[in-house]
Enzyme design. Sequence first.
Site, PDB file in Angstrom:
ATOM      1  N   SER A  19       0.762  -1.108  -0.129  1.00  0.00           N
ATOM      2  CA  SER A  19       0.124  -0.096  -0.188  1.00  0.00           C
ATOM      3  C   SER A  19       0.840   1.210   0.011  1.00  0.00           C
ATOM      4  O   SER A  19       1.582   1.425  -0.968  1.00  0.00           O
ATOM      5  CB  SER A  19      -1.140  -0.026   1.305  1.00  0.00           C
ATOM      6  OG  SER A  19      -2.114   0.913   1.148  1.00  0.00           O
ATOM      7  N   THR A  20       0.721   2.215   1.088  1.00  0.00           N
ATOM      8  CA  THR A  20       1.549   3.310   1.118  1.00  0.00           C
ATOM      9  C   THR A  20       2.995   2.976   0.971  1.00  0.00           C
ATOM     10  O   THR A  20       3.695   2.206   1.576  1.00  0.00           O
ATOM     11  CB  THR A  20       1.159   4.059   2.473  1.00  0.00           C
ATOM     12  OG1 THR A  20       0.160   3.915   2.623  1.00  0.00           O
ATOM     13  CG2 THR A  20       1.836   5.471   2.510  1.00  0.00           C
ATOM     14  N   HIS A  45      -2.617  -1.095  -3.518  1.00  0.00           N
ATOM     15  CA  HIS A  45      -3.735  -0.211  -3.361  1.00  0.00           C
ATOM     16  C   HIS A  45      -3.610   1.119  -4.180  1.00  0.00           C
ATOM     17  O   HIS A  45      -2.678   1.724  -4.087  1.00  0.00           O
ATOM     18  CB  HIS A  45      -3.988   0.360  -1.794  1.00  0.00           C
ATOM     19  CG  HIS A  45      -4.169  -0.832  -0.718  1.00  0.00           C
ATOM     20  ND1 HIS A  45      -3.897  -0.585   0.622  1.00  0.00           N
ATOM     21  CD2 HIS A  45      -4.691  -2.012  -1.024  1.00  0.00           C
ATOM     22  CE1 HIS A  45      -4.395  -1.915   0.844  1.00  0.00           C
ATOM     23  NE2 HIS A  45      -4.743  -2.659   0.283  1.00  0.00           N
ATOM     24  N   MET A 138      -0.129   1.171   5.170  1.00  0.00           N
ATOM     25  CA  MET A 138      -0.760   1.660   6.413  1.00  0.00           C
ATOM     26  C   MET A 138      -2.179   0.656   6.772  1.00  0.00           C
ATOM     27  O   MET A 138      -2.384   0.027   5.806  1.00  0.00           O
ATOM     28  CB  MET A 138      -1.517   2.967   6.095  1.00  0.00           C
ATOM     29  CG  MET A 138      -1.809   3.787   7.244  1.00  0.00           C
ATOM     30  SD  MET A 138      -2.298   5.407   6.634  1.00  0.00           S
ATOM     31  CE  MET A 138      -0.862   6.072   6.078  1.00  0.00           C
ATOM     32  N   ASP A 141      -4.652  -4.566   6.169  1.00  0.00           N
ATOM     33  CA  ASP A 141      -4.912  -5.290   4.871  1.00  0.00           C
ATOM     34  C   ASP A 141      -3.714  -6.355   4.527  1.00  0.00           C
ATOM     35  O   ASP A 141      -2.531  -5.870   4.336  1.00  0.00           O
ATOM     36  CB  ASP A 141      -5.405  -4.406   3.719  1.00  0.00           C
ATOM     37  CG  ASP A 141      -5.856  -5.166   2.429  1.00  0.00           C
ATOM     38  OD1 ASP A 141      -6.425  -6.494   2.881  1.00  0.00           O
ATOM     39  OD2 ASP A 141      -5.737  -4.840   1.206  1.00  0.00           O
TER      40      ASP A 141
END
Length: 196
Positions: A19-20, A45, A138, A141
Amino acid sequence: MNESSFYKNPIQIIAMGASTGGTEALLAVLEKLPDNLPPIVITQHMPPVFTNMYAERLDRLCKMEVREAKDQDKLYPGLCLIAPGGLQMQVIKDREGLRVSCAEGEKVSGHCPSIDYLFSSVARECASHAVGILLTGMGRDGANGLLAMHEKGAYTLGQDEESSVVYGMPMEAYKLGAVDKQGNLEQIAKYLLDCF
């Protein structure tokens, strides 16, 4: 899982989630990989449209063929598929081998595409014949999905705190006991290549 039992299980698939900070983290791992590994499936993401642009960028920079997944794409060695933004991607196994299903769906763990959704399907379909890798991001997930893979005997890797932009998702997986080995991006690429 101990090393000797792992090597008796040929790897059919590699599943990755981020993600991030993940776009650069994924690139750092993927650019070190040869073009003959088992297929790789990735959930990063990202909103729709951006996933296709990102896949095209990776395809230019990596040895593997990288593209945005389309529903019912067959998986084969040397192919890396990125989950399309806004769709849930899972792996399905049938008599012809492995393929992906990409469809509209509810958010899972707050996301669509969701890493948990992808990892859980890999745990179900490939069990110990898989490697799961959870990178920077973050939230949580991917943590439960990586645990599902780990419990089925898959080899699981997580990014360490020092090298993560956000040590959220890999930390949650580590706390659950879902991670066999933790490391920075260089080490993760090495741990993966050591499987072959």
